[in-house]
Enzyme design. Structure first.
Site, mmCIF file in Angstrom:
data_model
loop_
_atom_site.group_PDB
_atom_site.id
_atom_site.type_symbol
_atom_site.label_atom_id
_atom_site.label_comp_id
_atom_site.label_asym_id
_atom_site.label_seq_id
_atom_site.Cartn_x
_atom_site.Cartn_y
_atom_site.Cartn_z
ATOM 1 N N GLU A 1 0.891 -1.027 -0.238
ATOM 2 C CA GLU A 1 0.068 0.177 0.019
ATOM 3 C C GLU A 1 0.834 1.256 0.027
ATOM 4 O OE1 GLU A 1 -3.062 -0.663 -0.303
ATOM 5 O OE2 GLU A 1 -2.929 -2.753 -0.391
ATOM 6 N N HIS B 1 -7.534 -4.002 0.204
ATOM 7 C CA HIS B 1 -6.795 -2.767 0.262
ATOM 8 C C HIS B 1 -5.953 -2.540 1.329
ATOM 9 C CE1 HIS B 1 -8.277 -1.246 -3.650
ATOM 10 N NE2 HIS B 1 -9.575 -1.312 -3.127
#
Ligand SMILES: [Zn+2]
Length: 451
Positions: A8, A144
């Site tokens: 990320e 995510h």
């Protein structure tokens, strides 16, 4: 072995964004053998929309390590695996950029699961991670977040392996290493095993003689550049290279000094033919018949102690102009060139007084360049953690260098110095270094005056 990786980030471009979280799942293709996962302090603010997407906030990363702190461990884990990710160039690009900043070269074979899925499960309308997972019946926990996405990618990768077979999948792995022409007497492993560290390297001939030496901040990277096929014609005769050796120096300054020292003592064939060794320059001062001191830039005279050495002619010339300007020295009297355009210059009337003024200013200008005379120690990074490199300078000459334990008291540092002969090349390097160190406020070296 494969490493399924997901990161990320704070944005899309590694030049302007950082990594906030990384997960690497190591698999042999059948089962997961290791999982590495950590939050990272990205070095960039995390935009609000990114926090909304990933759930990773600034506060969560405040106590996380920076990439450099995990670099060695992560490199050890990933360097010999096939790097697998969904849109592999994104994750790999960020990680390569971070490794490079931390001083590691990282060029694993890569494999993209988007391409794999297109081949294994053709005809789907979207190959985004979310879509392909739902089509394949893979549930993503923690979408995510690096761990969630990596595990989903891993499950998808195993499905692709089952569908296409191990051999077919391996064929799709692409090398990220630039192609090199390996000297016939060596094998590529010998090059791959060179350290990602600062120092000098040696190309040696059949009898062990040094054919060429060079310095590098990253020895492996630099040596690969010599053999890079795409860079075109290499000036080296590869068939004459029978061994590549190296010497770690810990930092750039000591690498430069060591290289100069090796060239001076061994005169390696390819170094000597390539450029003029020892063609350094210096500023000299000498009195003219009328007694006025003249300043001149010339080739550095071997064994001469009076000149102020510079690595390049341009450096010497620029410094000379600056000296004249900063110390209000008449350019005509000092350099015997052209006409004097300085208003009210002392050269208008040549008297005893103007002679004294002129010579005093020239001496002061020289002194200001030589304030690093006497004994100085320069302390820099060592070859490994906990070690420092120490260089001893006496009256502008490099007296020697050595390595020592990091916390050794200052007064004991001189005892670790191994003496080296005084040569004009190392004088020029150290003079340039000290001049630059004076004008830089962020300096990785510590300069200790001994008197
Ligand atoms: Zn003048």
């Amino acid at each position: 072995m494969f490493a399924i990786v997901d990161i990320e980030t704070t944005g899309g471009n590694p030049m302007y964004a950082g990594i906030t979280e990384i997960c690497a799942i190591i698999t042999d293709g059948n089962k997961v053998v290791q999982v590495y996962e950590t939050l990272l302090k990205p070095g960039y603010p995390i935009p609000r929309n990114i926090t909304a997407l990933t759930g990773i906030s600034q506060a969560m990363t405040d106590n996380a390590p920076v990439f450099a702190e995990i670099a060695a461990q992560l490199h050890h884990l990933l360097h010999d695996k096939i790097f697998v990710a969904h849109n592999v160039n994104f994750d790999l690009g960020f990680i390569q950029n971070e490794f490079s900043k931390a001083g590691f070269s990282f060029h694993p074979p890569k494999l993209c699961t988007v391409k794999l899925c297109r081949k294994a499960f053709p005809g789907r309308c979207s190959y985004s991670l979310g879509n392909i997972c739902s089509e394949l019946g893979i549930v993503i926990q923690n979408r995510h977040r690096a761990g969630g996405d990596a595990f989903a990618t891993g499950e998808m990768f195993h499905k692709c392996l089952n569908q296409l077979g191990h051999a077919e999948v391996l064929k799709m792995a692409k090398s990220t290493q630039r192609k090199i022409a390996v000297p016939p007497a060596l094998n590529e492993d010998e090059i791959n095993n060179l350290p990602d560290a600062a120092g000098v390297y040696f190309f040696k001939g059949q009898k062990g003689e040094i054919l060429y030496t060079g310095k590098a901040n990253n020895i492996q990277k630099r040596v690969r550049q010599h053999f890079d096929v795409k860079r075109g014609k290499t000036a080296l005769q590869l068939e004459r290279i029978h061994k590549i050796d190296y010497q770690l120096c810990g930092n750039e300054l000591l690498s430069l000094l060591t290289e100069a020292h090796v060239i001076h003592t061994h005169w390696p064939e390819w170094n000597v033919s390539g450029k003029h060794v020892g063609s350094r320059y210096a500023i000299y001062r000498f009195p003219t018949q009328s007694g006025y001191l003249r300043l001149q830039t010339e080739k550095f005279r071997k064994g001469s102690l009076s000149g102020i050495p510079f690595p390049r002619f341009r450096d010497a010339k620029q410094t000379l102009s600056r000296m004249l300007h900063e110390h209000d020295i008449c350019p005509v009297l000092a350099r015997n060139c052209g006409q004097c355009h300085v208003r009210g210059c002392y050269c208008e009337t040549l008297t005893e007084e103007s002679l004294a003024t002129h010579n005093k200013r020239v001496e002061e200008a020289i002194m200001s360049l030589q304030e690093h005379k006497n004994r100085i120690l320069v302390k820099g990074e060592g070859r490994k953690t906990g070690e420092k490199a120490v260089i001893l300078i006496e009256n502008g000459a490099v007296a020697g260098w050595g390595f020592t334990e990091e916390h050794r008291p200052e007064k004991e540092l001189v005892s670790c110095i191994e003496p080296k002969p005084d040569i004009p090349e190392t004088r020029a390097i150290i003079a340039g270094f000290l001049r630059q160190a004076k004008s830089e406020n962020k300096n990785p070296y510590q300069i200790i005056s001994l008197n």
